[in-house]
Design an enzyme around this catalytic site. Structure first.
Site, short mmCIF file in Angstrom:
data_model
loop_
_atom_site.label_atom_id
_atom_site.label_comp_id
_atom_site.label_asym_id
_atom_site.label_seq_id
_atom_site.Cartn_x
_atom_site.Cartn_y
_atom_site.Cartn_z
N SER A 46 -2.73 -7.70 3.09
CA SER A 46 -2.96 -7.57 4.54
C SER A 46 -3.29 -8.93 5.14
O SER A 46 -2.83 -9.26 6.24
CB SER A 46 -4.13 -6.61 4.82
OG SER A 46 -3.89 -5.36 4.24
N HIS A 100 0.84 -1.21 0.00
CA HIS A 100 0.00 0.00 0.00
C HIS A 100 0.88 1.26 0.00
O HIS A 100 0.58 2.23 -0.70
CB HIS A 100 -0.85 0.08 1.28
CG HIS A 100 -1.91 -0.97 1.43
ND1 HIS A 100 -1.92 -1.87 2.47
CD2 HIS A 100 -3.01 -1.24 0.69
CE1 HIS A 100 -2.99 -2.65 2.38
NE2 HIS A 100 -3.67 -2.29 1.30
N ARG A 126 -2.26 -6.29 -8.41
CA ARG A 126 -1.21 -7.27 -8.18
C ARG A 126 -1.33 -8.35 -9.25
O ARG A 126 -0.87 -8.18 -10.35
CB ARG A 126 -1.36 -7.89 -6.78
CG ARG A 126 -0.89 -6.96 -5.68
CD ARG A 126 -1.44 -7.35 -4.36
NE ARG A 126 -2.88 -7.17 -4.31
CZ ARG A 126 -3.63 -7.29 -3.25
NH1 ARG A 126 -3.09 -7.65 -2.11
NH2 ARG A 126 -4.93 -7.08 -3.29
N LYS A 175 -18.45 -5.57 6.44
CA LYS A 175 -17.16 -6.26 6.48
C LYS A 175 -16.68 -6.33 7.92
O LYS A 175 -16.96 -5.43 8.72
CB LYS A 175 -16.10 -5.47 5.69
CG LYS A 175 -16.09 -5.75 4.21
CD LYS A 175 -14.78 -5.20 3.61
CE LYS A 175 -14.73 -5.30 2.13
NZ LYS A 175 -13.49 -4.74 1.57
P1 ADP Z 1 -9.92 -3.27 -0.35
O1 ADP Z 1 -10.74 -3.96 0.69
O2 ADP Z 1 -10.54 -2.00 -0.85
O3 ADP Z 1 -9.45 -4.13 -1.48
P2 ADP Z 1 -7.13 -3.26 0.52
O4 ADP Z 1 -6.55 -2.53 1.68
O5 ADP Z 1 -7.05 -4.74 0.52
O6 ADP Z 1 -8.64 -2.76 0.44
O7 ADP Z 1 -6.48 -2.73 -0.82
C1 ADP Z 1 -6.58 -1.38 -1.20
C2 ADP Z 1 -5.92 -1.20 -2.55
O8 ADP Z 1 -4.52 -1.45 -2.43
C3 ADP Z 1 -6.43 -2.19 -3.62
O9 ADP Z 1 -6.46 -1.52 -4.86
C4 ADP Z 1 -5.36 -3.26 -3.64
O10 ADP Z 1 -5.30 -3.91 -4.90
C5 ADP Z 1 -4.12 -2.42 -3.37
N1 ADP Z 1 -3.05 -3.23 -2.80
C6 ADP Z 1 -3.05 -3.97 -1.68
N2 ADP Z 1 -1.86 -4.61 -1.52
C7 ADP Z 1 -1.10 -4.26 -2.59
C8 ADP Z 1 0.22 -4.61 -3.03
N3 ADP Z 1 0.98 -5.47 -2.36
N4 ADP Z 1 0.67 -4.06 -4.18
C9 ADP Z 1 -0.13 -3.22 -4.90
N5 ADP Z 1 -1.37 -2.87 -4.54
C10 ADP Z 1 -1.86 -3.37 -3.41
#
Ligand code: ADP
Length: 164
Positions: free
Chosen positions: A128, A17, A90, A41
């Site tokens: 996460s 992130h 990803r 959620k």
């Molecule tokens: P959500 O529940 O909205 O998917 P996340 O916190 O899981 O929330 O992810 C938020 C954004 O960050 C999403 O667009 C996700 O694809 C991106 N993201 C999460 N981890 C990574 C990573 N390792 N590399 C690139 N983008 C990421």
């Protein structure tokens, strides 16, 4: 001035992130990192805990603002007059969900464009959930999250282990 929003659960924030936020902050004048709260959620960390971690991890980027929002993303973008949504991509597995969300947001609010940034090669597998899984077994996570997040995860899982 072009503003962008980077929404997500950030439960918790990882280096994946952080990398996306840093790169988006270079591309846009103001970046709003928004911790979304979806009542349906269930999260490991409360909104306050997630805000604290995100703020600490992004505090050195001057054009980043950390906020929280509960509701539809397009309500947030309309209220703030923001037309750009940043999302990270990803693997192919992200694509279908992200495409659906991007098209739905555009359908509801025509001016909104979703901009996808490709993950850094070092974080393409990082999520996460993965960090939480490894932390719950006491594994090493310092390569995936900053110190403050590692500390919070350790506290969270220590408490859970003690309760069992
Ligand atoms: P959500 O529940 O909205 O998917 P996340 O916190 O899981 O929330 O992810 C938020 C954004 O960050 C999403 O667009 C996700 O694809 C991106 N993201 C999460 N981890 C990574 C990573 N390792 N590399 C690139 N983008 C990421």
């Amino acid at each position: 001035m072009v503003k962008a929003v980077y929404p997500g659960s950030f439960d918790p924030i990882t280096y994946g992130h952080i990398d996306i936020a840093k790169r988006a902050a270079l591309l846009f004048d103001e970046l709003y990192v928004v911790i979304m709260e979806n009542k349906k959620k269930s999260y490991t960390f409360s909104v306050d805990e997630r805000i604290e971690m995100v703020q600490e991890c992004l505090k050195d980027i001057p054009n980043v603002h950390v906020e929280t929002f509960s509701g539809l993303l397009v309500e947030y973008t309309s209220a703030k007059k923001i037309n750009v949504v940043i999302r990270g991509l990803r693997a192919v597995t992200d694509f279908e969900y992200e495409l659906q969300m991007a098209l739905a947001n555009k359908e509801i609010c025509d001016g909104v464009e979703t901009v996808f940034l490709m993950t850094d090669k070092n974080f393409s597998f990082l999520s996460s959930s993965l960090v939480k899984e490894v932390a719950s077994f006491g594994g090493t996570i310092s390569q995936w999250v900053p110190e403050i997040v590692e500390k919070k995860l350790r506290e969270k899982f220590k408490i859970q282990i003690e309760v069992k």
